[in-house]
Design an enzyme around this catalytic site. Structure first.
Site, short mmCIF file in Angstrom:
data_model
loop_
_atom_site.label_atom_id
_atom_site.label_comp_id
_atom_site.label_asym_id
_atom_site.label_seq_id
_atom_site.Cartn_x
_atom_site.Cartn_y
_atom_site.Cartn_z
N LYS A 187 0.81 -1.22 -0.21
CA LYS A 187 0.05 -0.03 -0.08
C LYS A 187 0.92 1.44 0.02
O LYS A 187 1.37 1.49 1.19
CB LYS A 187 -0.94 0.04 1.23
CG LYS A 187 -1.98 1.21 1.12
CD LYS A 187 -2.41 1.95 2.33
CE LYS A 187 -1.42 3.03 2.77
NZ LYS A 187 -1.46 4.39 1.76
N GLY B 55 -4.81 3.06 -1.75
CA GLY B 55 -6.13 3.71 -1.13
C GLY B 55 -5.31 4.61 0.01
O GLY B 55 -4.02 4.78 0.11
N ASP B 56 -5.95 4.90 1.41
CA ASP B 56 -5.57 5.73 2.39
C ASP B 56 -4.92 4.59 3.51
O ASP B 56 -5.24 3.49 3.53
CB ASP B 56 -6.25 6.61 2.91
CG ASP B 56 -7.65 6.12 3.17
OD1 ASP B 56 -7.75 5.14 3.54
OD2 ASP B 56 -8.47 6.99 3.16
N GLY B 57 -4.40 5.36 4.67
CA GLY B 57 -3.79 4.56 5.87
C GLY B 57 -5.13 3.97 6.71
O GLY B 57 -5.02 2.48 7.06
N GLY C 189 -8.13 3.10 5.85
CA GLY C 189 -8.89 2.34 5.04
C GLY C 189 -7.75 1.00 4.71
O GLY C 189 -7.80 -0.17 5.46
N VAL C 190 -7.03 1.04 3.78
CA VAL C 190 -6.26 -0.22 3.32
C VAL C 190 -5.01 -0.38 4.37
O VAL C 190 -5.01 -1.67 4.42
CB VAL C 190 -5.57 0.32 1.95
CG1 VAL C 190 -4.62 -0.90 1.47
CG2 VAL C 190 -6.70 0.68 0.90
N GLY C 191 -4.49 0.62 4.86
CA GLY C 191 -3.24 0.44 5.84
C GLY C 191 -3.87 -0.39 7.12
O GLY C 191 -3.30 -1.63 7.54
N GLU D 1 10.10 1.84 10.24
CA GLU D 1 11.05 2.67 10.07
C GLU D 1 10.43 4.00 10.08
O GLU D 1 9.65 4.25 9.19
CB GLU D 1 11.45 2.44 8.63
CG GLU D 1 13.04 2.91 8.52
CD GLU D 1 13.10 4.26 8.07
OE1 GLU D 1 13.30 5.20 8.94
OE2 GLU D 1 12.81 4.83 6.90
N CYS E 209 14.14 11.04 5.96
CA CYS E 209 14.14 10.49 7.56
C CYS E 209 15.41 10.61 8.09
O CYS E 209 15.58 10.78 9.47
CB CYS E 209 13.48 9.36 7.62
SG CYS E 209 14.02 8.03 6.69
N GLU F 128 10.50 16.31 14.48
CA GLU F 128 10.93 15.94 13.13
C GLU F 128 10.18 17.14 12.45
O GLU F 128 8.91 17.00 12.25
CB GLU F 128 10.72 14.69 12.78
CG GLU F 128 10.94 14.47 11.45
CD GLU F 128 10.81 13.03 10.90
OE1 GLU F 128 9.46 12.34 10.99
OE2 GLU F 128 11.61 12.48 10.38
#
Ligand code: NDP
Length: 478
Positions: free
Chosen positions: A178, A209-211, A213-215, A253, A287, A385
Site C-alpha cells: 500500500k 488507498g489511504d492509511g 482504510g487499506v493500511g 522505520e 528521515c 521532526e
C-alpha cells in the site's frame, strides 16, 4: 539503461492482484496533486477492506509455491525485476517529480537510481545468508515468514517500496503493497516491472488507498503475517497497535532528528557543507536528514559563514527545470506543518542565521529554507521532526556536552561526526544512540543495515539484514 520515455501513465483505474489488473470493489478514487502547480493530474482507486481481502487471498495462495522456490530461482527473478525497473528509470524520475516535487536531477539519482542500487544489494545479500545451520543435534533452518503487508510513505516512494518488496520476495515471502496516497502512481511501475520480470501471479500485489482504510485492513488481517511500515511515528504506532490483535511481526522505520556533530578538530567546511546539503535535499523530507548541527560554541560564527555561502547556491523553483535545487514540499499539509515549526523557532527565540522565515507567496507548496542558530536542545525545533528545509545549529561547550545534545532525542535514526582523529570520531560514533552514523562524511551504503534506535523504530532494511527481517527460524532436532 533506457531513459527515453517521458510520459508515464497517470490515470490508473485498477489494483494489481494475482498477476492481473483488477477493478476495485468500490468507486472512490484518490486524485494526485502536483505540489509545484497545485493541479490534480492523476488518479488511482481508493481501495477498501474488500480489495485488501482479495490481495491477501492472492498472496496466500502464491506463498504456497513461492516459499518453496530455491534461493537461485528467487535471485534470478529479483535480477529480472531489477532490470525491468531500471528500464523505467526516466518514468520513475518524472513521476516522482510530478507527484512530490523532487527536482528532476535529484529525482533521477535519489528516486530512480537509488532503488535500483537497493535491489541489487538485496540480490547480493541473498547469497550471504546461511539458510541452514547445524547446532549440536539440531538443524536450524530459516524460512520465509509468510505474507507481508508493506506500507510506504511519499518522500522516496519507489525506494521505500523496493526496500520492502525486494527483501520480502528474496526471503520467499509474498507481498501486498500500500503506497502513500500522496505518491501512488510511481508504485504502478513496480507492478509493470513485476509483469515484465515474469514474477508468478500473486507474489506481488498492489492496493492503493489511504492509511485508515487499506493500511489498517492490512495490519488487522488475520492472514497477513508481517507488517513492514515506513512513515510517521503516529502511523507506526497505529499499525503496531492494530497488528498486536493478531500478534503479527512488525518492523517500523519511523522519523528522525539526526545530529551532525562537529568535534573541535573536525573539518568545519566539509561538515557544514554536507550538513546543509542534507537539509536541502528533497526539501528536507528525508528521515535520515542531519537536522541538528552540533558545533563548538567558539566556532558557531565560522559555521554560520559557511552556511550562508552554501545558501547562495540554492535555486528554488520549478522541479522539472534541471537548474532547480529546491522544489516544493509534498503537500499543503506538509507545508503548513513546516511553517508552524519555523514560527515556533522564532517564538522560542532562536536566531535566524541564514535564509528567511517569510512564507512563500504564489503557486506551489514551497517553503523558504531557513537556518536557526543558538538553538537549545529543549526547543521544539531541536526535538521535533520538521521534515522541511530547516536546520538548527546547537552550540556545545565540551565533548561530553556534544554527546549529551546528540543523544537528547526520542529518535535515533542517523547522524554524523567529524574529527581529524578518526579514532576519536569512531569512539564518539559508538556512543551515539542511533542506527547509522557517517564518520567524516562516509557515504550512504545500500548494502549496510538501515534502521533506527528508540522511537525511530526497529527492524533493519537493505541487503542481507533486510531479508533477515522476513525470515522465521525453525529448529529441527535429530
Ligand atoms: P504517515 O505516517 O501518515 O504516512 C506513511 C504511510 O502510512 C502512508 O502510506 C499512510 O497512508 C500510512 N498510514 C497513515 N496512517 C495510518 C494508519 N493509521 N494505519 C495504517 N497506515 C497508515 O506520514 P504523513 O504522510 O502523515 O507524514 C507526516 C510526518 O511523518 C512527516 O511530516 C514526517 O515527519 C513523517 N514522515 C516520516 C517518513 C520517514 O521516512 N520516516 C516518511 C514520511 C513522513 P496515507 O498517507 O496514504 O493515508
Amino acid at each position: 539503461m533506457t531513459t527515453s520515455s517521458t510520459s508515464p501513465n497517470v490515470d490508473r483505474r485498477y489494483h494489481f492482484i494475482d498477476g492481473d489488473w483488477v477493478a476495485p470493489t468500490g468507486t472512490s478514487i484518490v486524485e494526485v496533486e502536483n505540489p509545484a502547480t497545485e493541479e490534480m493530474f492523476g488518479q488511482v482507486p481508493l481501495g477498501n477492506a474488500a480489495d485488501v481481502d482479495a490481495a491477501v487471498d492472492s498472496a496466500n495462495t502464491a506463498f504456497a509455491t513461492w516459499s518453496q522456490t530455491s534461493v537461485d530461482e528467487r535471485g534470478n527473478y529479483l535480477r529480472a525485476f531489477t532490470d525491468a525497473l531500471a528500464s523505467r528509470r526516466e518514468d520513475i524520475a518524472q513521476l516522482v517529480t510530478m507527484e512530490m516535487g523532487t527536482p528532476i536531477e535529484l529525482s533521477r539519482v535519489a528516486q530512480a537510481d537509488l532503488p535500483i542500487s537497493v535491489l541489487r544489494a538485496i540480490s547480493a545479500g541473498l547469497d550471504q545468508i546461511e539458510f541452514v545451520e547445524k547446532i549440536g543435534n539440531s538443524t536450524v533452518v530459516r524460512e520465509p515468514a509468510g505474507v507481508v503487508g508493506a506500507i510506504t510513505p511519499w518522500n522516496y516512494p519507489v525506494h521505500q517500496a523496493v526496500a520492502k518488496v525486494g527483501a520480502a520476495l528474496a526471503a520467499g515471502c509474498t507481498v501486498v503493497l500500500k503506497p502513500s496516497e500522496v505518491t501512488p502512481l510511481s508504485a504502478y511501475l513496480l507492478a509493470e516491472a513485476a509483469i515484465e520480470a515474469g514474477l508468478p501471479a500473486g507474489v506481488f500485489n498492489l492496493v492503493t488507498g489511504d492509511g485508515v482504510g487499506v493500511g489498517q485492513a492490512l495490519a488487522a488481517h488475520p492472514r497477513v503475517d508481517v507488517m513492514s511500515f515506513t512513515g510517521s511515528t503516529r502511523g507506526g504506532r497505529a499499525v503496531m497497535t492494530t497488528a498486536a490483535g493478531t500478534i503479527k511481526r512488525v518492523s517500523l522505520e519511523l522519523g528522525g532528528k539526526s545530529a551532525n556533530v562537529l568535534l573541535p578538530d573536525g573539518d568545519l567546511r566539509k561538515a557544514v557543507e554536507r550538513g546543509v546539503e542534507h537539509i536541502l535535499e528533497n526539501s528536507g523530507q528525508t528521515c535520515t536528514a542531519w537536522t541538528r548541527l552540533v558545533v563548538p560554541r567558539a566556532q558557531q560564527d565560522d559555521v554560520i559563514d559557511v552556511v550562508r555561502a552554501a545558501f547562495e547556491h540554492i535555486v528554488i523553483g520549478d522541479p522539472t527545470d534541471s537548474a532547480t535545487t529546491l522544489g516544493p514540499v509534498a503537500t499543503k499539509v506538509q507545508r503548513a506543518n513546516v511553517e508552524k515549526m519555523i514560527a515556533r523557532g522564532t517564538d522560542q527565540a532562536a536566531r535566524v542565521a541564514a535564509g528567511n522565515t517569510d512564507t512563500w507567496s504564489g503557486r506551489g507548496h514551497y517553503v523558504n529554507p531557513v537556518v536557526f542558530a543558538d538553538v537549545e536542545s529543549a526547543m521544539d525545533i531541536a526535538q521535533e521532526e520538521i521534515f522541511g528545509p530547516v536546520l538548527s545549529i546547537l552550540p556545545y561547550d565540551d565533548e561530553q556536552d556534544a554527546l549529551r545534545i546528540a543523544n537528547d532525542s526520542i529518535y535515533g535514526l542517523s547522524g554524523a561526526v567529524w574529527s581529524a582523529d578518526e579514532d576519536r570520531a569512531s569512539a564518539f560514533a559508538r556512543r551515539m544512540r542511533t542506527g547509522m552514523v557517517s564518520v567524516n562524511g562516509g557515504s550512504f551504503n545500500t548494502a549496510a543495515p538501515f534502521g533506527g534506535y528508540k522511537q525511530s523504530g526497529f527492524g533493519r532494511e537493505f541487503g542481507r539484514y533486510g531479508i533477515e527481517d522476513f525470515l522465521e527460524i525453525k529448529a529441527m532436532q535429530y
